[in-house]
Design a protein around this motif. Structure first.
Motif, PDB file in Angstrom:
ATOM      1  N   THR A  84       0.055  -5.934   2.794  1.00  0.00           N
ATOM      2  CA  THR A  84      -0.286  -4.650   2.658  1.00  0.00           C
ATOM      3  C   THR A  84       0.931  -3.806   3.149  1.00  0.00           C
ATOM      4  OG1 THR A  84      -0.389  -5.211   5.296  1.00  0.00           O
ATOM      5  CG2 THR A  84      -2.661  -5.436   4.021  1.00  0.00           C
ATOM      6  N   TYR A  85       0.847  -2.217   2.979  1.00  0.00           N
ATOM      7  CA  TYR A  85       1.630  -1.194   3.261  1.00  0.00           C
ATOM      8  C   TYR A  85       1.139  -0.697   4.528  1.00  0.00           C
ATOM      9  CZ  TYR A  85       3.358  -2.301  -1.521  1.00  0.00           C
ATOM     10  OH  TYR A  85       3.629  -2.764  -2.529  1.00  0.00           O
ATOM     11  N   SER A  86       1.958  -0.810   5.521  1.00  0.00           N
ATOM     12  CA  SER A  86       1.486  -0.147   7.110  1.00  0.00           C
ATOM     13  C   SER A  86       1.920   1.524   6.881  1.00  0.00           C
ATOM     14  CB  SER A  86       2.277  -0.871   8.206  1.00  0.00           C
ATOM     15  OG  SER A  86       3.686  -0.540   7.877  1.00  0.00           O
ATOM     16  N   PRO A  87       1.548   2.194   7.466  1.00  0.00           N
ATOM     17  CA  PRO A  87       2.240   3.643   7.323  1.00  0.00           C
ATOM     18  C   PRO A  87       3.570   3.485   7.530  1.00  0.00           C
ATOM     19  CG  PRO A  87      -0.048   3.393   8.932  1.00  0.00           C
ATOM     20  CD  PRO A  87       0.199   2.332   8.582  1.00  0.00           C
ATOM     21  N   ALA A  88       4.096   2.569   8.372  1.00  0.00           N
ATOM     22  CA  ALA A  88       5.509   2.566   8.802  1.00  0.00           C
ATOM     23  C   ALA A  88       6.134   2.329   7.357  1.00  0.00           C
ATOM     24  CB  ALA A  88       5.908   1.726   9.640  1.00  0.00           C
ATOM     25  N   ASP A  89       5.606   1.382   6.533  1.00  0.00           N
ATOM     26  CA  ASP A  89       6.154   1.013   5.354  1.00  0.00           C
ATOM     27  C   ASP A  89       6.260   2.135   4.313  1.00  0.00           C
ATOM     28  OD1 ASP A  89       6.287  -1.578   6.097  1.00  0.00           O
ATOM     29  OD2 ASP A  89       4.397  -2.299   5.431  1.00  0.00           O
ATOM     30  N   THR A 107       0.884  -1.509  -7.761  1.00  0.00           N
ATOM     31  CA  THR A 107       0.953  -2.254  -6.534  1.00  0.00           C
ATOM     32  C   THR A 107      -0.724  -2.948  -6.088  1.00  0.00           C
ATOM     33  OG1 THR A 107       0.541  -0.765  -5.042  1.00  0.00           O
ATOM     34  CG2 THR A 107       3.102  -1.279  -5.728  1.00  0.00           C
ATOM     35  N   ALA A 108      -1.514  -2.857  -7.196  1.00  0.00           N
ATOM     36  CA  ALA A 108      -2.743  -3.389  -7.084  1.00  0.00           C
ATOM     37  C   ALA A 108      -3.062  -4.613  -7.608  1.00  0.00           C
ATOM     38  CB  ALA A 108      -3.778  -2.346  -7.516  1.00  0.00           C
ATOM     39  N   ARG A 109      -2.431  -4.746  -8.887  1.00  0.00           N
ATOM     40  CA  ARG A 109      -2.574  -6.014  -9.708  1.00  0.00           C
ATOM     41  C   ARG A 109      -1.864  -7.043  -9.161  1.00  0.00           C
ATOM     42  NH1 ARG A 109      -3.918  -1.473 -12.458  1.00  0.00           N
ATOM     43  NH2 ARG A 109      -5.911  -1.676 -13.729  1.00  0.00           N
ATOM     44  N   HIS A 110      -0.740  -6.832  -8.782  1.00  0.00           N
ATOM     45  CA  HIS A 110       0.136  -7.886  -7.866  1.00  0.00           C
ATOM     46  C   HIS A 110       0.814  -6.774  -6.807  1.00  0.00           C
ATOM     47  CE1 HIS A 110       0.208 -10.755 -11.135  1.00  0.00           C
ATOM     48  NE2 HIS A 110       0.288 -11.417 -10.158  1.00  0.00           N
ATOM     49  N   PHE A 111       1.068  -7.400  -5.743  1.00  0.00           N
ATOM     50  CA  PHE A 111       1.697  -6.810  -4.448  1.00  0.00           C
ATOM     51  C   PHE A 111       3.176  -6.776  -4.706  1.00  0.00           C
ATOM     52  CE2 PHE A 111       3.673  -6.974  -0.057  1.00  0.00           C
ATOM     53  CZ  PHE A 111       2.976  -5.717   0.319  1.00  0.00           C
ATOM     54  N   PHE A 112       3.909  -5.907  -4.408  1.00  0.00           N
ATOM     55  CA  PHE A 112       5.465  -5.759  -4.361  1.00  0.00           C
ATOM     56  C   PHE A 112       5.900  -5.306  -2.996  1.00  0.00           C
ATOM     57  CE2 PHE A 112       4.211  -5.136  -8.650  1.00  0.00           C
ATOM     58  CZ  PHE A 112       4.944  -5.833  -9.235  1.00  0.00           C
ATOM     59  N   PRO A 113       6.384  -6.391  -2.278  1.00  0.00           N
ATOM     60  CA  PRO A 113       7.136  -6.374  -0.897  1.00  0.00           C
ATOM     61  C   PRO A 113       7.789  -5.069  -0.891  1.00  0.00           C
ATOM     62  CG  PRO A 113       7.299  -8.534  -1.367  1.00  0.00           C
ATOM     63  CD  PRO A 113       6.706  -7.842  -2.683  1.00  0.00           C
ATOM     64  N   VAL A 114       8.062  -4.551   0.152  1.00  0.00           N
ATOM     65  CA  VAL A 114       8.741  -3.153   0.573  1.00  0.00           C
ATOM     66  C   VAL A 114      10.258  -3.614  -0.116  1.00  0.00           C
ATOM     67  CG1 VAL A 114       9.860  -1.592   2.004  1.00  0.00           C
ATOM     68  CG2 VAL A 114       7.574  -2.278   2.271  1.00  0.00           C
ATOM     69  N   ASP A 115      11.044  -4.461   0.063  1.00  0.00           N
ATOM     70  CA  ASP A 115      12.116  -4.624  -0.484  1.00  0.00           C
ATOM     71  C   ASP A 115      12.247  -4.413  -2.121  1.00  0.00           C
ATOM     72  OD1 ASP A 115      12.995  -4.816   1.966  1.00  0.00           O
ATOM     73  OD2 ASP A 115      13.496  -6.795   1.953  1.00  0.00           O
ATOM     74  N   ASP A 116      11.151  -4.897  -2.627  1.00  0.00           N
ATOM     75  CA  ASP A 116      10.943  -4.943  -4.381  1.00  0.00           C
ATOM     76  C   ASP A 116      11.190  -3.394  -4.484  1.00  0.00           C
ATOM     77  OD1 ASP A 116      11.251  -7.632  -5.165  1.00  0.00           O
ATOM     78  OD2 ASP A 116       9.514  -7.853  -3.966  1.00  0.00           O
ATOM     79  N   ARG A 164      14.544  -1.731  -3.836  1.00  0.00           N
ATOM     80  CA  ARG A 164      15.518  -2.271  -4.806  1.00  0.00           C
ATOM     81  C   ARG A 164      15.168  -1.459  -6.388  1.00  0.00           C
ATOM     82  NH1 ARG A 164      14.395  -6.988  -4.919  1.00  0.00           N
ATOM     83  NH2 ARG A 164      13.169  -6.792  -7.010  1.00  0.00           N
ATOM     84  N   THR A 165      14.070  -1.148  -6.512  1.00  0.00           N
ATOM     85  CA  THR A 165      13.506  -0.365  -7.450  1.00  0.00           C
ATOM     86  C   THR A 165      14.154   1.167  -7.569  1.00  0.00           C
ATOM     87  OG1 THR A 165      11.640  -1.760  -7.957  1.00  0.00           O
ATOM     88  CG2 THR A 165      11.407   0.293  -9.160  1.00  0.00           C
ATOM     89  N   ILE A 166      13.814   1.586  -6.334  1.00  0.00           N
ATOM     90  CA  ILE A 166      14.372   2.882  -6.172  1.00  0.00           C
ATOM     91  C   ILE A 166      15.858   2.981  -6.471  1.00  0.00           C
ATOM     92  CG2 ILE A 166      14.814   4.830  -4.146  1.00  0.00           C
ATOM     93  CD1 ILE A 166      12.100   3.938  -3.159  1.00  0.00           C
ATOM     94  N   GLU A 194       6.244   5.134   4.994  1.00  0.00           N
ATOM     95  CA  GLU A 194       7.333   6.306   5.460  1.00  0.00           C
ATOM     96  C   GLU A 194       8.617   5.674   5.198  1.00  0.00           C
ATOM     97  OE1 GLU A 194       7.367   7.114   9.593  1.00  0.00           O
ATOM     98  OE2 GLU A 194       8.565   8.906   9.148  1.00  0.00           O
ATOM     99  N   ARG A 195       8.988   4.479   5.216  1.00  0.00           N
ATOM    100  CA  ARG A 195      10.092   3.868   5.099  1.00  0.00           C
ATOM    101  C   ARG A 195      10.491   4.003   3.472  1.00  0.00           C
ATOM    102  NH1 ARG A 195      11.579  -2.386   4.908  1.00  0.00           N
ATOM    103  NH2 ARG A 195      13.916  -2.142   4.728  1.00  0.00           N
ATOM    104  N   ILE A 196       9.619   3.638   2.619  1.00  0.00           N
ATOM    105  CA  ILE A 196       9.734   3.830   1.233  1.00  0.00           C
ATOM    106  C   ILE A 196      10.024   5.200   0.653  1.00  0.00           C
ATOM    107  CG2 ILE A 196       8.510   3.748  -0.890  1.00  0.00           C
ATOM    108  CD1 ILE A 196       7.088   1.296   0.077  1.00  0.00           C
ATOM    109  N   GLN A 197       9.182   6.122   1.309  1.00  0.00           N
ATOM    110  CA  GLN A 197       9.331   7.600   0.884  1.00  0.00           C
ATOM    111  C   GLN A 197      10.757   8.026   1.504  1.00  0.00           C
ATOM    112  OE1 GLN A 197       5.755   9.212   2.673  1.00  0.00           O
ATOM    113  NE2 GLN A 197       5.515  10.301   0.376  1.00  0.00           N
TER     114      GLN A 197
END
Lengths: 583, 583
Positions: free
Chosen positions: B256-261, B200-209, B212-214, B263-266
């Motif tokens: 950016t990924y906030s702490p809430a992001d 997620t460093a060379r391109h950013f992926f929004p949380v929704d992406d 969906r990958t998960i 946690e949501r992903i995890q």
């Protein structure tokens, strides 16, 4: 001597003055710009040959008068600016100031004066290559007056596309501006035929996918969509006089093109300066007809396929059977009158005909060229005369003249997929040529085998399962290709342009955009602007092109096309030297 | 002797009895099925350990009890059947009868009895590899009773996913059925670690992406998402104790990924049996920290980059500077307590550290291994003890033990990207290994150079602009790879599994799905089912796998993932022999 002592990379630092880049893709033939910011809103006064042309959001033209074409083009251009929401932070370093201070007062664009200097010829909307003048001049004064002049309405469309690419949205959300005034652009295409071949037989593409492809083509100044509409795999084309062709040959009833669909696609293209023309590949690549007319076809789905054709399912027309001719008469009588209003060309295919097929043909039982060649000559003569009778111009694949020594008309255009030596031979013979060199311009290549390979010897034969035209043609390779390389000046004049090929073995609506864009745009610049940069007289450099293509790719995405990125975002946001191979 | 006289392709015709295929991807360890059709509707009675479990569309769990995990899994499984609208005409010949006659009476599924045979351990939702039993048994009787048993709630999720894949929608639109009753499946994974690395460093992926990958991972029975969250190119991870890291290091505040992001992903992963864990790559691949803490970094964005690192921008931690350690203490103290509730692992990177960087470090001024190795040993010891103190288990890239001879803890997992000989060496040393052999499982490879090459010598050096790991790894190549090839039995036991790598130089949200899917699913079958087919004792064959992967790909598309096609539609609709290399 001094310069030699500087570290290599200091030179790249000097290049930073090139940033921000000139924005427009493909590059205009001549382009100067300043650094005055002008704002755009919907109050800009648009005139066409002196008459007021109201800007209507989503204007839907009812016909094909020059005025309607231009008015729809203006509507799309302005909507493209207002709707795409392209705030260009992605082209600039993080935390940098990349846009004007909108609170410091705004100088407005006042007028967009469009002047078409000649009346459109009747052929303007379905031209033969070289029949329409696509050149335009575009100026924007610091006082806010835009002037767009062209010979044809198609030239005006090209200029409007360039105009669109000069604008950004401000991050405050309700302002649009160009930072580049004054602008002076003179522009004209290098090649008249700048196309994409889309194969709708190996996978079906719904009409919306095709329309979106036409949009992105127009943005890239590509102007010919060659739809390879049937092949041995499927027949999605509804022919009312022969309804069994699609009812038995389409993948599914939902995966067909009705006459209304075809007309819609063609008209959509006409309004964007993209001529849509069709190919029914024959006498090979037509096995699917066997599902409805088995008596016309030899070798349908024969195995092992490689004895009979290049890929399964095999199948070719019988070359010595009058029923084939009767069938084609009926097919063409239905199809051509519908295509003719919007197309100048019809492609009769002719690639990869396998001589062995006729071994299975009870009317021939031979694979000898001396037996088959006269039959093929007669077949081409008959079908091409039907094409001409319908006031269309035939296009064929290179094998017809080169491999089979079939004599074709002077009007006929030859498409080459082997490229290089074939283009040389064809032009030396005096043929007009479309270049689709598979080593450069086949967009489907390099993603691996689609055939299955069983364990054992097949596995060992196939491993590591690369496809026949591996590797992927990156945009940098695509961009390096000059369709006229190695030709004399006389020969080069016969190269009408080129087409990027989208053979769809492993391409469908899911990945169409990511595979085609922005790679087709890279070839689009070679075809519009030329491989040589007029400013330097040298081959265009990736260093200059990359940031422009990055920006164009962002515009494609913002306008609804899922184009792939060509660099990591650090590079997109950075200076060219930061992601250049240092040497 | 007789059989030798038959034409080669007649054997393929015999294979048609295999069609329709067994549908499930990855293949269960044991699977028998019948040909009775049973219909499913929302009245199916679901129980969990004897208690009624109401089916609620879109059930949103509030926590992580076993019951909530199972209930959410049931909701997703049934919704997946009802909502995906997968009418499977695309798997059958055009105009063929491919579904039951819905008007001939319907036998219904009555019960779905779920039995979890043991209580979930506290680690069930953030397990170390091998800590959770993912096995399950699934039976469907012709009388309409479904029984799903498992040791853990994660095993139940795996079984529910298999259940989902047995169903189709009827073309009449409001009926869903399985044609495969009675079904008996016993299943368990071959490898405990089945993952994807997402950069997620060379391109950013929004949380929704990422979510969906998960989803697609869970459908493929992949269970580890390794987020390579920072690199020299960007720092999208918001660290409240060090906000400057992302405010200066992210591509943009919106990326950016906030702490809430986080946690949501995890949490999203936990509910799908996909453990999400993070990598902060160090001491190389961390140049971006220079934007906020220049004193900690050497060689940031130095050119020519290849003197200092593998790709621009360069940058590494100073290896002999206590400020680096203070910084990492602060970083980890902020980050680890937030990751720990949902992750068992933390990856400290360690790949591609270039010795030359320390030539620029005023505290070292050397590129000698004997100088750098003790510093790196101390660095790893310190940081890994912090990882362990936070009750996480360290993961490192193979260079740390193999290239630098750094001693690491027995608990530490080593990820290999060179594969083959490296995996052999690492397991011989007794290390637990995750295999990411770039010759097989790097999904980003083969699409061309992203660096720009100027005209002249650079052009000649770079032409034809293939990337370092060309060509594209097709699913057939991916599928051929056994992570334990060439290992002794003892060594093979140390291979925890593998990860597909999605390095994102030229991947972003536009093309993520088309590049990852269904290729990651192909490796998913190797990792879940094993390279060997237990029925034959031989390597699994593409002939058997291809139609199943075609079907699984259609299910991915129907459930919202833009997976690429792997064959032309003629093959998807046809019999396996029609698109097999005949031999």
């Amino acid at each position: 001597m001094f310069s030699r002592l500087l570290p290599v990379w200091s030179f790249f630092l000097l290049l930073t003055t090139l940033h921000p880049v000139a924005a427009v893709w493909p590059a205009p033939q001549s382009y100067t710009k300043g650094n005055t910011t002008l704002y755009l809103n919907q109050n800009i006064k648009v005139t066409y040959n002196g008459a007021f042309l109201p800007y209507t959001y989503g204007y839907v033209p009812s016909g094909f008068s020059s005025k309607e074409v231009v008015q729809a083009g203006v509507s799309r251009a302005l909507s493209g600016i207002f709707e795409s929401k392209f705030v260009p932070w992605v082209l600039h370093k993080p935390n940098s100031k990349f846009e004007p201070d909108v609170y410091q007062g705004q100088n407005w664009l006042k007028t967009l004066e469009i002047i078409q200097k000649a009346e459109d010829k009747p052929s303007a909307f379905k031209p033969l290559d070289n029949e329409v003048d696509e050149s335009y001049n575009l100026t924007i004064s610091t006082a806010g007056d835009v002037k767009l002049t062209a010979i044809s309405s198609i030239g005006i469309l090209r200029g409007l596309e360039t105009f669109t690419q000069l604008f950004y949205q401000h991050s405050t959300g309700t302002s649009w501006y160009t930072p580049y005034a004054p602008v002076a652009i003179q522009d004209a295409p290098k090649f008249p035929h700048r196309g994409i071949l889309l194969d709708t037989a190996r996978h079906f593409f719904p009409v919306d996918d095709i329309l979106r492809t036409i949009d992105a083509m127009a943005w890239s100044k590509l102007n010919r969509l060659h739809i390879h509409v049937t092949d041995s795999q499927s027949w999605p084309l509804v022919i009312p006089a022969l309804p069994e062709l699609s009812s038995k040959g389409a993948h599914h009833p939902s995966e067909t093109y009705s006459p209304a669909d075809i007309e819609r696609i063609q008209k959509y293209g006409v309004h964007r300066g993209v001529e849509v023309y069709f190919e029914i590949d024959m006498p090979g690549h037509i096995g699917v007809v066997s599902l409805s007319h088995p008596e016309l076809i030899v070798a349908y789905n024969e195995q092992p396929y490689y004895w009979w054709c290049a890929q399964p399912p095999c199948g070719a027309f019988k070359l010595n059977n009058s029923a084939v001719d009767d069938f084609l008469e009926k097919l063409f009588d239905d199809l051509f009158p519908r295509l003719h209003p919007y197309s100048a060309y019809f492609h009769t295919g002719g690639d990869e005909l396998n001589k062995n097929d006729s071994m299975l043909d009870e009317g021939i039982r031979s694979n000898k060229s001396e037996v088959l060649q006269p039959l093929l000559q007669k077949f081409i003569d008959t079908q091409h005369s039907r094409v001409r009778k319908a006031k269309l111009t035939p296009v064929v694949w290179e094998e017809i003249p080169l491999e089979w020594n079939v004599t074709i008309g002077k009007d006929t255009v030859v498409q080459s997929w082997l490229g290089g030596a074939s283009v040389k031979k064809l032009t030396a013979m005096g043929h007009k040529v479309i270049d689709s060199n598979y080593n450069f311009w086949y967009l489907d290549c390099g993603r691996g085998q689609w055939l299955s390979w069983d364990n054992g010897l097949a596995f060992e034969t196939g491993y590591p399962f690369n496809d026949w035209c591996n590797p992927v043609k990156s945009w940098r390779l695509i961009y390096s290709h000059d369709p006229t390389a190695g030709l004399t000046e006389e020969e080069a004049k016969l190269v009408l342009g080129g087409e990027l090929a989208v053979w769809s073995e492993t391409i469908d609506p899911m990945n169409l955009d990511t595979i085609v864009w922005p790679r087709a745009s890279a070839a689009g610049e070679v075809l519009w602007s030329g491989r040589i940069d007029p400013a330097t007289g040298q081959n265009r450099s990736q260093i200059e092109a990359t940031p422009r293509l990055n920006e164009f790719r962002e515009r494609l995405v913002k306008r609804g096309v899922r184009a792939s990125p060509i660099q990591m975002q650090f590079c997109v946001q950075g200076e060219a030297w930061e992601c250049e191979y240092p040497m």
